[in-house]
Write a protein that holds these residues in place. Sequence first.
Motif, PDB file in Angstrom:
ATOM      1  N   ALA A 143      68.270  18.331  31.872  1.00 39.68           N
ATOM      2  CA  ALA A 143      67.239  18.342  33.247  1.00 39.68           C
ATOM      3  C   ALA A 143      66.393  17.167  32.817  1.00 39.68           C
ATOM      4  O   ALA A 143      65.883  16.386  33.662  1.00 39.68           O
ATOM      5  CB  ALA A 143      66.579  19.747  33.114  1.00 39.68           C
ATOM      6  N   ILE A 144      65.879  16.921  31.414  1.00 37.91           N
ATOM      7  CA  ILE A 144      65.212  15.990  30.846  1.00 37.91           C
ATOM      8  C   ILE A 144      65.693  14.609  31.147  1.00 37.91           C
ATOM      9  O   ILE A 144      65.104  13.569  31.769  1.00 37.91           O
ATOM     10  CB  ILE A 144      64.604  15.985  29.636  1.00 37.91           C
ATOM     11  N   ASN A 145      67.031  14.573  30.952  1.00 35.28           N
ATOM     12  CA  ASN A 145      67.899  13.135  31.308  1.00 35.28           C
ATOM     13  C   ASN A 145      67.798  12.948  32.528  1.00 35.28           C
ATOM     14  O   ASN A 145      67.911  11.583  32.838  1.00 35.28           O
ATOM     15  CB  ASN A 145      69.443  13.751  30.513  1.00 35.28           C
ATOM     16  N   MET A 146      67.861  13.932  33.344  1.00 33.11           N
ATOM     17  CA  MET A 146      67.985  13.635  34.667  1.00 33.11           C
ATOM     18  C   MET A 146      66.889  13.035  35.355  1.00 33.11           C
ATOM     19  O   MET A 146      66.645  12.183  36.057  1.00 33.11           O
ATOM     20  CB  MET A 146      68.504  14.894  35.851  1.00 33.11           C
ATOM     21  N   ALA A 147      65.596  13.762  34.817  1.00 38.61           N
ATOM     22  CA  ALA A 147      64.283  13.255  34.816  1.00 38.61           C
ATOM     23  C   ALA A 147      63.967  11.774  34.526  1.00 38.61           C
ATOM     24  O   ALA A 147      63.336  10.776  35.331  1.00 38.61           O
ATOM     25  CB  ALA A 147      63.377  14.055  34.362  1.00 38.61           C
ATOM     26  N   TRP A 148      64.579  11.531  33.402  1.00 39.08           N
ATOM     27  CA  TRP A 148      64.208   9.956  32.917  1.00 39.08           C
ATOM     28  C   TRP A 148      65.027   9.124  33.696  1.00 39.08           C
ATOM     29  O   TRP A 148      64.296   8.123  34.023  1.00 39.08           O
ATOM     30  CB  TRP A 148      65.042  10.059  31.405  1.00 39.08           C
ATOM     31  N   ASP A 149      66.171   9.615  34.183  1.00 41.16           N
ATOM     32  CA  ASP A 149      66.814   8.527  35.064  1.00 41.16           C
ATOM     33  C   ASP A 149      66.337   8.293  36.271  1.00 41.16           C
ATOM     34  O   ASP A 149      66.101   7.124  36.731  1.00 41.16           O
ATOM     35  CB  ASP A 149      68.499   9.343  35.436  1.00 41.16           C
ATOM     36  N   ARG A 150      65.826   9.512  36.740  1.00 40.02           N
ATOM     37  CA  ARG A 150      64.939   9.309  38.173  1.00 40.02           C
ATOM     38  C   ARG A 150      63.740   8.311  37.932  1.00 40.02           C
ATOM     39  O   ARG A 150      63.324   7.665  38.901  1.00 40.02           O
ATOM     40  CB  ARG A 150      64.462  10.654  38.812  1.00 40.02           C
ATOM     41  N   ILE A 151      63.086   8.482  36.913  1.00 38.39           N
ATOM     42  CA  ILE A 151      61.807   7.640  36.436  1.00 38.39           C
ATOM     43  C   ILE A 151      62.300   6.241  36.342  1.00 38.39           C
ATOM     44  O   ILE A 151      61.540   5.552  37.135  1.00 38.39           O
ATOM     45  CB  ILE A 151      61.233   8.263  35.197  1.00 38.39           C
ATOM     46  N   GLU A 152      63.313   5.883  35.974  1.00 34.49           N
ATOM     47  CA  GLU A 152      63.676   4.497  35.543  1.00 34.49           C
ATOM     48  C   GLU A 152      64.223   3.967  36.957  1.00 34.49           C
ATOM     49  O   GLU A 152      63.791   2.773  37.306  1.00 34.49           O
ATOM     50  CB  GLU A 152      65.002   4.569  34.490  1.00 34.49           C
ATOM     51  N   THR A 153      64.794   4.647  37.828  1.00 28.96           N
ATOM     52  CA  THR A 153      65.143   4.207  39.127  1.00 28.96           C
ATOM     53  C   THR A 153      64.042   3.985  39.958  1.00 28.96           C
ATOM     54  O   THR A 153      63.924   2.842  40.677  1.00 28.96           O
ATOM     55  CB  THR A 153      66.153   5.469  39.968  1.00 28.96           C
ATOM     56  N   PHE A 154      63.240   5.037  39.656  1.00 30.56           N
ATOM     57  CA  PHE A 154      61.852   4.715  40.319  1.00 30.56           C
ATOM     58  C   PHE A 154      61.327   3.459  40.154  1.00 30.56           C
ATOM     59  O   PHE A 154      60.624   2.694  40.858  1.00 30.56           O
ATOM     60  CB  PHE A 154      60.780   5.894  40.308  1.00 30.56           C
ATOM     61  N   MET A 155      60.919   3.301  38.776  1.00 33.33           N
ATOM     62  CA  MET A 155      60.253   2.065  38.149  1.00 33.33           C
ATOM     63  C   MET A 155      61.055   0.636  38.579  1.00 33.33           C
ATOM     64  O   MET A 155      60.214  -0.259  38.597  1.00 33.33           O
ATOM     65  CB  MET A 155      60.150   2.261  36.662  1.00 33.33           C
ATOM     66  N   ARG A 156      62.286   0.742  38.763  1.00 35.22           N
ATOM     67  CA  ARG A 156      62.986  -0.419  39.243  1.00 35.22           C
ATOM     68  C   ARG A 156      62.621  -0.898  40.573  1.00 35.22           C
ATOM     69  O   ARG A 156      62.911  -1.982  41.185  1.00 35.22           O
ATOM     70  CB  ARG A 156      64.526  -0.042  38.986  1.00 35.22           C
ATOM     71  N   ASP A 157      62.393   0.165  41.416  1.00 31.73           N
ATOM     72  CA  ASP A 157      61.909   0.088  42.951  1.00 31.73           C
ATOM     73  C   ASP A 157      60.648  -0.730  43.056  1.00 31.73           C
ATOM     74  O   ASP A 157      59.562  -0.017  42.773  1.00 31.73           O
ATOM     75  CB  ASP A 157      62.154   1.514  43.733  1.00 31.73           C
ATOM     76  N   ALA A 158      60.653  -1.869  43.421  1.00 37.89           N
ATOM     77  CA  ALA A 158      59.393  -2.550  43.363  1.00 37.89           C
ATOM     78  C   ALA A 158      58.219  -2.088  44.026  1.00 37.89           C
ATOM     79  O   ALA A 158      56.875  -1.698  43.730  1.00 37.89           O
ATOM     80  CB  ALA A 158      59.385  -4.216  43.935  1.00 37.89           C
ATOM     81  N   GLY A 159      58.683  -1.595  45.416  1.00 35.71           N
ATOM     82  CA  GLY A 159      57.759  -1.047  46.614  1.00 35.71           C
ATOM     83  C   GLY A 159      57.128   0.458  45.941  1.00 35.71           C
ATOM     84  O   GLY A 159      55.693   0.659  45.796  1.00 35.71           O
ATOM     85  N   ARG A 160      58.080   1.384  45.555  1.00 32.22           N
ATOM     86  CA  ARG A 160      57.466   2.542  44.973  1.00 32.22           C
ATOM     87  C   ARG A 160      56.548   2.126  43.442  1.00 32.22           C
ATOM     88  O   ARG A 160      55.623   2.983  43.346  1.00 32.22           O
ATOM     89  CB  ARG A 160      58.643   3.377  44.495  1.00 32.22           C
ATOM     90  N   ARG A 161      56.851   1.319  42.833  1.00 29.43           N
ATOM     91  CA  ARG A 161      56.104   1.081  41.547  1.00 29.43           C
ATOM     92  C   ARG A 161      54.839   0.623  41.912  1.00 29.43           C
ATOM     93  O   ARG A 161      53.967   0.890  41.370  1.00 29.43           O
ATOM     94  CB  ARG A 161      56.797   0.119  40.757  1.00 29.43           C
ATOM     95  N   ARG A 162      54.646  -0.478  43.049  1.00 32.60           N
ATOM     96  CA  ARG A 162      53.587  -0.705  43.509  1.00 32.60           C
ATOM     97  C   ARG A 162      52.307   0.361  44.079  1.00 32.60           C
ATOM     98  O   ARG A 162      51.228   0.517  43.816  1.00 32.60           O
ATOM     99  CB  ARG A 162      53.821  -1.715  44.521  1.00 32.60           C
ATOM    100  N   LYS A 163      53.061   1.254  44.725  1.00 32.35           N
ATOM    101  CA  LYS A 163      52.321   2.414  45.331  1.00 32.35           C
ATOM    102  C   LYS A 163      51.818   3.284  44.128  1.00 32.35           C
ATOM    103  O   LYS A 163      50.750   3.673  44.282  1.00 32.35           O
ATOM    104  CB  LYS A 163      53.326   3.132  46.321  1.00 32.35           C
ATOM    105  N   TYR A 164      52.681   3.488  43.224  1.00 32.33           N
ATOM    106  CA  TYR A 164      52.310   4.195  42.022  1.00 32.33           C
ATOM    107  C   TYR A 164      51.104   3.559  41.211  1.00 32.33           C
ATOM    108  O   TYR A 164      50.114   4.215  41.027  1.00 32.33           O
ATOM    109  CB  TYR A 164      53.357   4.379  41.038  1.00 32.33           C
ATOM    110  N   GLU A 165      51.287   2.325  40.972  1.00 35.34           N
ATOM    111  CA  GLU A 165      49.957   1.450  40.405  1.00 35.34           C
ATOM    112  C   GLU A 165      48.746   1.618  41.149  1.00 35.34           C
ATOM    113  O   GLU A 165      47.863   1.668  40.629  1.00 35.34           O
ATOM    114  CB  GLU A 165      50.623   0.148  40.069  1.00 35.34           C
ATOM    115  N   GLN A 166      48.877   1.502  42.417  1.00 30.90           N
ATOM    116  CA  GLN A 166      47.643   1.697  43.350  1.00 30.90           C
ATOM    117  C   GLN A 166      47.156   3.004  43.319  1.00 30.90           C
ATOM    118  O   GLN A 166      45.887   3.106  43.178  1.00 30.90           O
ATOM    119  CB  GLN A 166      48.212   1.377  44.877  1.00 30.90           C
ATOM    120  N   ARG A 167      48.077   3.832  43.252  1.00 28.92           N
ATOM    121  CA  ARG A 167      47.512   5.240  42.883  1.00 28.92           C
ATOM    122  C   ARG A 167      46.829   5.417  41.685  1.00 28.92           C
ATOM    123  O   ARG A 167      45.656   6.128  41.837  1.00 28.92           O
ATOM    124  CB  ARG A 167      48.831   6.547  43.341  1.00 28.92           C
TER     125      ARG A 167
END
Length: 219
Positions: A120-144
């Motif tokens: 389950a942690i491995n899956m979560a880590w994969d999701r986080i890495e995918t999220f951080m590769r997405d520039a748009g999502r990362r920008r929203k995260y950083e703004q938040r």
Amino acid sequence: MEVQVQKRQNMGQRSLYYWAKLYQSTLRRGEDYAHLRRTISINLLGYTYLPLKGFHHMYGLYDETGEHRLTEDLEIHFLELPKVTRTDIRRMRTLDKWMAFIGNKLSNEEMEEIAMSEAAINMAWDRIETFMRDAGRRRKYEQREKYEHDYVSDMNGSRREGLAEGLAKGRAEGRVESARSTASALIALGKLSIEQIAAATQLPIEEVERLADMKMTSL
């Protein structure tokens, strides 16, 4: 489940309130109470809240001796990230691994080792890495994240300013009260004029006249 990074007031009551709303929603209109479903509330806190050792504590509904649990329907968990201590990964329980993973204070090698040991942690880590590769999502995260930092900073700044203003106001009121006491004493002596007393105490003439009138009224 609730995640709180900023320190909240009355967290115990807050958690119980939202648990109660969720518990109530499990019973439909006209149903028997037996249909109420066990409800578990989990509070993941980025700050220390409980006056207890250990990062995980569960609260239930017990009698005052702690010997009998009235029902297992009520279960409120508190997980405090600042209380997580570094432990050999090989001795970690699943919950320990999750808290270490969420706390994000491990090296990449340690994170990878934890991820490989828990699917389950491995899956979560994969999701986080995918999220951080997405520039748009990362920008929203950083703004938040920026908004949260700004909010905390502004709140702390306002609190400090309010405290400073309160202290300054208190000191000013203290000086005025001291000047009034001095003026009243000089008026009682009857050797100085209103103007001289006002100059000596730096009070307005009108204020000294008011104090003099009060003195005369009290005689």
